[in-house]
Scaffold this motif. Sequence first.
Motif, PDB file in Angstrom:
ATOM      1  N   THR A  79       0.843  -1.194   0.000  1.00 14.28           N
ATOM      2  CA  THR A  79       0.000   0.000   0.000  1.00 14.28           C
ATOM      3  C   THR A  79       0.875   1.239   0.000  1.00 14.28           C
ATOM      4  OG1 THR A  79      -1.573  -1.227   1.369  1.00 14.28           O
ATOM      5  CG2 THR A  79      -1.935   1.129   1.185  1.00 14.28           C
ATOM      6  N   ILE A  80       0.378   2.266  -0.686  1.00 14.36           N
ATOM      7  CA  ILE A  80       1.036   3.574  -0.699  1.00 14.36           C
ATOM      8  C   ILE A  80       0.080   4.577  -0.080  1.00 14.36           C
ATOM      9  CG2 ILE A  80       1.918   5.443  -2.148  1.00 14.36           C
ATOM     10  CD1 ILE A  80       2.480   3.279  -4.304  1.00 14.36           C
ATOM     11  N   LEU A  81       0.590   5.383   0.833  1.00 14.94           N
ATOM     12  CA  LEU A  81      -0.173   6.502   1.378  1.00 14.94           C
ATOM     13  C   LEU A  81       0.457   7.781   0.839  1.00 14.94           C
ATOM     14  CD1 LEU A  81      -2.247   7.923   3.102  1.00 14.94           C
ATOM     15  CD2 LEU A  81      -0.831   7.475   5.108  1.00 14.94           C
ATOM     16  N   PHE A  82      -0.313   8.526   0.063  1.00 23.23           N
ATOM     17  CA  PHE A  82       0.152   9.768  -0.565  1.00 23.23           C
ATOM     18  C   PHE A  82      -0.485  10.924   0.188  1.00 23.23           C
ATOM     19  CE2 PHE A  82       0.227  13.213  -3.567  1.00 23.23           C
ATOM     20  CZ  PHE A  82       1.331  12.997  -4.368  1.00 23.23           C
ATOM     21  N   ASP A  83       0.315  11.649   0.971  1.00 27.40           N
ATOM     22  CA  ASP A  83      -0.224  12.724   1.798  1.00 27.40           C
ATOM     23  C   ASP A  83       0.602  13.993   1.566  1.00 27.40           C
ATOM     24  OD1 ASP A  83      -1.650  14.108   3.699  1.00 27.40           O
ATOM     25  OD2 ASP A  83      -1.070  12.847   5.390  1.00 27.40           O
ATOM     26  N   CYS A  84       0.127  14.932   0.838  1.00 29.34           N
ATOM     27  CA  CYS A  84      -1.254  15.119   0.443  1.00 29.34           C
ATOM     28  C   CYS A  84      -1.311  15.711  -0.967  1.00 29.34           C
ATOM     29  CB  CYS A  84      -1.939  15.948   1.494  1.00 29.34           C
ATOM     30  SG  CYS A  84      -2.750  17.456   1.080  1.00 29.34           S
ATOM     31  N   LEU A  85      -2.380  15.429  -1.650  1.00 32.04           N
ATOM     32  CA  LEU A  85      -2.560  15.850  -3.039  1.00 32.04           C
ATOM     33  C   LEU A  85      -2.617  17.367  -3.182  1.00 32.04           C
ATOM     34  CD1 LEU A  85      -2.985  14.837  -5.926  1.00 32.04           C
ATOM     35  CD2 LEU A  85      -5.414  14.641  -5.421  1.00 32.04           C
ATOM     36  N   THR A  86      -3.318  18.057  -2.308  1.00 29.38           N
ATOM     37  CA  THR A  86      -3.428  19.510  -2.439  1.00 29.38           C
ATOM     38  C   THR A  86      -2.127  20.224  -2.076  1.00 29.38           C
ATOM     39  OG1 THR A  86      -4.667  19.410  -0.360  1.00 29.38           O
ATOM     40  CG2 THR A  86      -5.931  19.845  -2.362  1.00 29.38           C
ATOM     41  N   VAL A  87      -1.357  19.671  -1.166  1.00 27.40           N
ATOM     42  CA  VAL A  87      -0.029  20.241  -0.895  1.00 27.40           C
ATOM     43  C   VAL A  87       0.854  20.050  -2.122  1.00 27.40           C
ATOM     44  CG1 VAL A  87       2.069  20.014   0.502  1.00 27.40           C
ATOM     45  CG2 VAL A  87      -0.168  20.020   1.610  1.00 27.40           C
ATOM     46  N   TYR A  88       0.747  18.895  -2.740  1.00 26.29           N
ATOM     47  CA  TYR A  88       1.502  18.623  -3.969  1.00 26.29           C
ATOM     48  C   TYR A  88       1.128  19.636  -5.058  1.00 26.29           C
ATOM     49  CZ  TYR A  88       3.515  15.895  -7.817  1.00 26.29           C
ATOM     50  OH  TYR A  88       4.248  15.475  -8.901  1.00 26.29           O
ATOM     51  N   LEU A  89      -0.159  19.915  -5.189  1.00 27.85           N
ATOM     52  CA  LEU A  89      -0.612  20.902  -6.171  1.00 27.85           C
ATOM     53  C   LEU A  89      -0.056  22.290  -5.865  1.00 27.85           C
ATOM     54  CD1 LEU A  89      -4.339  19.880  -6.615  1.00 27.85           C
ATOM     55  CD2 LEU A  89      -2.438  19.379  -8.137  1.00 27.85           C
ATOM     56  N   SER A  90      -0.004  22.648  -4.598  1.00 22.43           N
ATOM     57  CA  SER A  90       0.548  23.969  -4.257  1.00 22.43           C
ATOM     58  C   SER A  90       2.036  24.030  -4.576  1.00 22.43           C
ATOM     59  CB  SER A  90       0.273  24.328  -2.794  1.00 22.43           C
ATOM     60  OG  SER A  90       1.032  23.535  -1.918  1.00 22.43           O
ATOM     61  N   ASN A  91       2.747  22.904  -4.403  1.00 22.34           N
ATOM     62  CA  ASN A  91       4.161  22.872  -4.783  1.00 22.34           C
ATOM     63  C   ASN A  91       4.311  23.160  -6.272  1.00 22.34           C
ATOM     64  OD1 ASN A  91       4.694  22.053  -2.152  1.00 22.34           O
ATOM     65  ND2 ASN A  91       5.010  19.917  -2.698  1.00 22.34           N
ATOM     66  N   ILE A  92       3.442  22.548  -7.062  1.00 19.30           N
ATOM     67  CA  ILE A  92       3.513  22.720  -8.517  1.00 19.30           C
ATOM     68  C   ILE A  92       3.159  24.147  -8.908  1.00 19.30           C
ATOM     69  CG2 ILE A  92       2.465  22.033 -10.718  1.00 19.30           C
ATOM     70  CD1 ILE A  92       2.141  19.208  -9.378  1.00 19.30           C
ATOM     71  N   ILE A  93       2.065  24.649  -8.396  1.00 22.05           N
ATOM     72  CA  ILE A  93       1.565  25.965  -8.812  1.00 22.05           C
ATOM     73  C   ILE A  93       2.507  27.096  -8.388  1.00 22.05           C
ATOM     74  CG2 ILE A  93       0.100  26.580  -6.838  1.00 22.05           C
ATOM     75  CD1 ILE A  93      -2.096  27.297  -8.860  1.00 22.05           C
ATOM     76  N   CYS A  94       3.309  26.867  -7.347  1.00 20.30           N
ATOM     77  CA  CYS A  94       4.194  27.920  -6.844  1.00 20.30           C
ATOM     78  C   CYS A  94       5.637  27.793  -7.334  1.00 20.30           C
ATOM     79  CB  CYS A  94       4.160  27.931  -5.313  1.00 20.30           C
ATOM     80  SG  CYS A  94       2.573  28.472  -4.663  1.00 20.30           S
ATOM     81  N   GLN A  95       5.880  26.962  -8.320  1.00 21.35           N
ATOM     82  CA  GLN A  95       7.227  26.865  -8.878  1.00 21.35           C
ATOM     83  C   GLN A  95       7.614  28.192  -9.524  1.00 21.35           C
ATOM     84  OE1 GLN A  95       8.239  22.815 -10.734  1.00 21.35           O
ATOM     85  NE2 GLN A  95       6.029  23.047 -11.024  1.00 21.35           N
ATOM     86  N   PRO A  96       8.862  28.582  -9.384  1.00 22.62           N
ATOM     87  CA  PRO A  96       9.298  29.877  -9.937  1.00 22.62           C
ATOM     88  C   PRO A  96       9.014  30.047 -11.431  1.00 22.62           C
ATOM     89  CG  PRO A  96      10.985  28.987  -8.493  1.00 22.62           C
ATOM     90  CD  PRO A  96       9.941  27.922  -8.637  1.00 22.62           C
ATOM     91  N   HIS A  97       9.161  28.998 -12.222  1.00 21.51           N
ATOM     92  CA  HIS A  97       8.933  29.150 -13.665  1.00 21.51           C
ATOM     93  C   HIS A  97       7.461  29.379 -14.011  1.00 21.51           C
ATOM     94  CE1 HIS A  97       7.964  24.823 -13.550  1.00 21.51           C
ATOM     95  NE2 HIS A  97       7.328  25.036 -14.688  1.00 21.51           N
ATOM     96  N   LEU A  98       6.561  29.139 -13.043  1.00 13.30           N
ATOM     97  CA  LEU A  98       5.139  29.378 -13.289  1.00 13.30           C
ATOM     98  C   LEU A  98       4.644  30.696 -12.688  1.00 13.30           C
ATOM     99  CD1 LEU A  98       3.637  25.816 -12.745  1.00 13.30           C
ATOM    100  CD2 LEU A  98       3.987  27.024 -14.901  1.00 13.30           C
ATOM    101  N   GLU A  99       5.535  31.406 -12.014  1.00  9.24           N
ATOM    102  CA  GLU A  99       5.157  32.635 -11.327  1.00  9.24           C
ATOM    103  C   GLU A  99       4.456  33.624 -12.253  1.00  9.24           C
ATOM    104  OE1 GLU A  99       7.520  36.164  -9.105  1.00  9.24           O
ATOM    105  OE2 GLU A  99       8.091  34.119  -8.576  1.00  9.24           O
ATOM    106  N   LYS A 100       4.961  33.795 -13.453  1.00 11.03           N
ATOM    107  CA  LYS A 100       4.374  34.756 -14.384  1.00 11.03           C
ATOM    108  C   LYS A 100       3.623  34.062 -15.528  1.00 11.03           C
ATOM    109  CE  LYS A 100       7.614  38.259 -13.212  1.00 11.03           C
ATOM    110  NZ  LYS A 100       7.335  39.516 -12.834  1.00 11.03           N
ATOM    111  N   ALA A 101       3.385  32.775 -15.364  1.00  8.93           N
ATOM    112  CA  ALA A 101       2.685  32.014 -16.406  1.00  8.93           C
ATOM    113  C   ALA A 101       1.205  32.382 -16.420  1.00  8.93           C
ATOM    114  CB  ALA A 101       2.844  30.517 -16.148  1.00  8.93           C
ATOM    115  N   SER A 102       0.589  32.147 -17.538  1.00  4.07           N
ATOM    116  CA  SER A 102      -0.857  32.366 -17.645  1.00  4.07           C
ATOM    117  C   SER A 102      -1.586  31.301 -16.822  1.00  4.07           C
ATOM    118  CB  SER A 102      -1.299  32.269 -19.107  1.00  4.07           C
ATOM    119  OG  SER A 102      -1.183  30.939 -19.560  1.00  4.07           O
ATOM    120  N   ASN A 103      -2.826  31.610 -16.474  1.00  3.11           N
ATOM    121  CA  ASN A 103      -3.640  30.634 -15.746  1.00  3.11           C
ATOM    122  C   ASN A 103      -3.734  29.330 -16.521  1.00  3.11           C
ATOM    123  OD1 ASN A 103      -4.052  32.480 -13.736  1.00  3.11           O
ATOM    124  ND2 ASN A 103      -6.152  32.961 -14.310  1.00  3.11           N
TER     125      ASN A 103
END
Length: 179
Positions: A79-103
């Motif tokens: 079994t794999i416990l992945f904690d947490c999906l929304t924290v993972y999404l925030s890591n992705i959305i806050c990457q420096p290369h996406l800072e000025k990216a379009s929505n």
Amino acid sequence: MGKIILITGGARSGKSSFAEKYVARCGKKIAYIATAQALDDEMRQRINKHRERRPASWHTIEAPFAAEKAIDACHDYDTILFDCLTVYLSNIICQPHLEKASNQNREQEIFTALHKLIKAAKKHEQTTVFVTNEVGSGIVPENELARQYRDAAGMCNQYTARQADEVYLAVAGIPVQLK
């Protein structure tokens, strides 16, 4: 094909502790994929509390990015416990290369990452339990990035729930099975 379980709930709803109990019943060889980054003292304390709760026999993999590779590496686990999906999404959305990216570009990167996670989870025979935050029940955030995050988290949760074999909502420490 791997089994997918989604456990959602608000902050301090009991979702992580329920997920930990759930995976403990699924087998002896447990992998814990941690997505949080200790960027300040308060977050370090939160991460340490989670670590202290987990049995020493669980194998922890820190994967704030490219977590599909961590899932792929866990094919020998029950079994794999992945904690947490929304924290993972925030890591992705806050990457420096996406800072000025379009929505649209941010959204594309988020959904590409999510599709990779689900594909990796389905590839092997084990059960993958995804923990996520239910973020859509509050007020509309006052800034664009927060609104985009809330919307992306909601869409990702919906997608993951459709892919999941079971879905649970934790409320006040009580898990309720939705699917």
